[in-house]
Write an enzyme that holds these catalytic residues in place. Structure first.
Site, mmCIF file in Angstrom:
data_model
loop_
_atom_site.group_PDB
_atom_site.id
_atom_site.type_symbol
_atom_site.label_atom_id
_atom_site.label_comp_id
_atom_site.label_asym_id
_atom_site.label_seq_id
_atom_site.Cartn_x
_atom_site.Cartn_y
_atom_site.Cartn_z
ATOM 1 C CB SER A 135 14.474 -23.062 -57.184
ATOM 2 O OG SER A 135 15.277 -22.447 -58.178
ATOM 3 C CB THR A 136 18.493 -19.606 -56.800
ATOM 4 O OG1 THR A 136 19.523 -20.283 -56.082
ATOM 5 C CG2 THR A 136 18.863 -18.140 -56.959
ATOM 6 C CG ASN A 137 15.445 -19.860 -60.566
ATOM 7 O OD1 ASN A 137 16.513 -19.337 -60.269
ATOM 8 N ND2 ASN A 137 15.331 -20.758 -61.533
ATOM 9 C CE LYS A 160 31.949 30.465 -51.788
ATOM 10 N NZ LYS A 160 31.440 29.104 -51.840
ATOM 11 C CB SER A 177 36.103 28.639 -49.253
ATOM 12 O OG SER A 177 37.236 28.926 -50.038
ATOM 13 C CB SER A 178 40.621 25.377 -48.709
ATOM 14 O OG SER A 178 40.700 25.556 -50.119
ATOM 15 C CB THR A 233 22.832 -19.753 -57.922
ATOM 16 O OG1 THR A 233 21.738 -19.919 -58.827
ATOM 17 C CG2 THR A 233 23.245 -21.103 -57.360
ATOM 18 C CB THR A 251 7.678 31.375 -64.153
ATOM 19 O OG1 THR A 251 7.591 32.678 -64.723
ATOM 20 C CG2 THR A 251 6.505 31.160 -63.211
#
Length: 468
Positions: A140-142, A324, A318-319, A101, A187
């Site tokens: 209506s909102t509905n 990497k 990577s830090s 609504t 697999t």
């Protein structure tokens, strides 16, 4: 600009005169502080709602319950929303109580105040044009809220399908390019039998092709609306011809063949169509996540993993570890897919909570469904453009994995039987010898026959001969 006074049956409020929304929107903003994401963050939803309101105004004019001046002013105001204007005026949180609504009234109030100004009046002078009596006439909102969700979803699914077609084409290109690159099939993360890199990517393309069909089929349910149902599906306060005219007007506005539901009472309380769409999105997310993760594993290395393909280098990984590079695109696509899967649970639970003649939890459905479509579209495009398009193969690494694999012992089964083949596999694992050497040492077969059996190209196709 000062303020103006607006009221509803709860009371009177001072509204900043610079805004186009009114008292009911203001209350909703105060009541619903859930996600921090408001209607303006979903402009396609606002557009869809405006299309619904325009269609309603024009339908009401045609059936003779709304005079032309008011109807045209509403329609022109709606056009401005359709064109993307006033998006900052849609301030209600997407997650809200009341079955939508507050969203409906946010749209009604903004359209009404835009229309009032075009008619030469001031914002809030609702004696000339009223959000409920005129902009919401016969509605209506509905019926407007779920219909707007469907109109919006129908459009966004179109964009998603375009992204899926793009990804499918990129996968098909790789499948064709790599059709002759032999690789080891696996697999349960163990060596199986040989295949080709082309086969692997053709299978990925087939996943997407299948999901495109599923989403197209589910999208059809988004074209079935309950406009004219009003409160619970009986059409109270609505002209009897309106429901037929409004669909025609909406088609003229959107170009989409929207049609009325067969049973308005059922359509107003049932939200299973959204569950159906979400299920198709979830299936696509599950498959997309598998594709991304398989590529991530094939890319693993560069020296201590599988190293069958090379993902484009997107950013340092990577830090602390120089050089990497991480498979960030595959990872973010997986995260996006998990959100879609989680949203499906939200949509299912919100749909199940519909009681009697209405589902009050539709805002939760809208929020989760829109987020799923958006994030899945982004994930499809991201994987296509930033991973698959410039993906390269390592043919030698793929071939060596096949030649060094114990899994190729399976090819001996039709000739030597399972027991002898298993015995060779066991010795190969214990000694590190190749299965070919073991077969030759044991005198099971001559070298020419062994080479023929273990030719990777022969192992890609059925080889068992008829005993007739």
């Amino acid at each position: 600009m000062g303020t103006r006074k607006e009221h509803d049956f709860i009371g009177e409020l001072e509204i900043d005169d610079s805004v186009y929304y009114g008292v009911q929107t203001f209350r909703a903003v105060e009541n619903f502080k859930m996600t921090g994401r408001t209607l303006k963050n979903y402009p396609f939803f606002v557009k869809a709602f405006a299309q619904i309101k325009k269609a309603a105004a024009l339908a009401n004019k045609e059936v003779g319950v709304l005079d032309a001046q008011k109807a045209d002013a509403i329609a022109k105001a709606a056009d401005r929303l359709i064109n993307g204007e006033f998006i900052d005026q849609f301030v209600v949180d997407m997650m809200q109580g009341g079955a939508g609504t507050s969203t409906n009234m946010n749209v009604n109030e903004v359209i009404t105040n835009i229309a009032l100004e075009s008619m030469g009046h001031k914002k809030g002078e609702y004696q000339y044009l009223h959000p409920n009596d005129h902009t919401n006439l016969g509605q209506s909102t509905n019926d407007t809220y779920p219909s707007s969700i469907k109109v919006a979803t129908h459009e966004k699914l179109g964009h998603l399908l375009e992204a899926m077609e793009e990804l499918k084409k990129e996968l098909e290109k790789k499948a064709k390019e790599w059709k002759d690159i032999i690789k080891m099939g696996r697999t349960e993360l163990e060596d199986a039998v040989p295949t080709t890199l082309g086969n692997t990517f053709n299978a990925f393309a087939s996943y997407i092709k299948s999901d495109i069909a599923k989403i197209k089929a589910a999208r059809e349910s988004m074209a079935v609306l309950n406009m004219g149902a009003t409160a619970i599906g009986t059409g109270i306060n609505c002209h009897p011809d309106y429901k037929f005219v409004v669909e025609k007007k909406l088609k003229e506005i959107t170009g989409v063949e929207f049609k009325p539901a067969e049973d308005f009472i059922a359509a107003t309380q049932d939200t299973a169509d959204f569950v159906h769409v979400s299920g198709a999105l979830k299936t696509a997310a599950v498959r997309l996540s598998k594709i991304a993760n398989d590529i991530r594993l094939m890319n693993s290395g560069p020296r201590c993993g599988l190293g069958e393909v090379n993902l484009p280098k997107m950013q340092p990984g990577s830090s602390i570890m120089p050089g990497k590079v991480n498979p960030v695109i595959c990872e973010v696509v997986g995260e996006a897919c998990y959100e879609v899967i989680g949203n499906d649970v939200t949509i299912m639970l919100c749909s199940e909570r519909g009681e009697f003649e209405l589902n009050a939890f539709e805002p939760g459905i809208a929020y989760a469904l829109f987020n799923s479509v958006i994030v899945l579209e982004n994930a499809m495009r991201t994987l296509a453009q930033k991973a698959i398009k410039d993906l390269t193969a390592n043919p030698e690494a793929c071939k060596n994995a096949v030649l060094n694999s114990i899994g190729i012992v399976t090819a001996f089964n039709p000739v030597l039987g399972y027991e002898k083949s298993a015995s060779m596999a066991k010795e190969a694992l214990q000694t590190g010898k190749s299965v070919a050497d073991i077969c030759l040492e044991r005198g099971y077969l001559p070298k020419e026959e062994i080479d023929k059996i273990l030719d990777p190209k022969n192992m890609l196709n059925p080889q068992m001969k008829s005993k007739k």
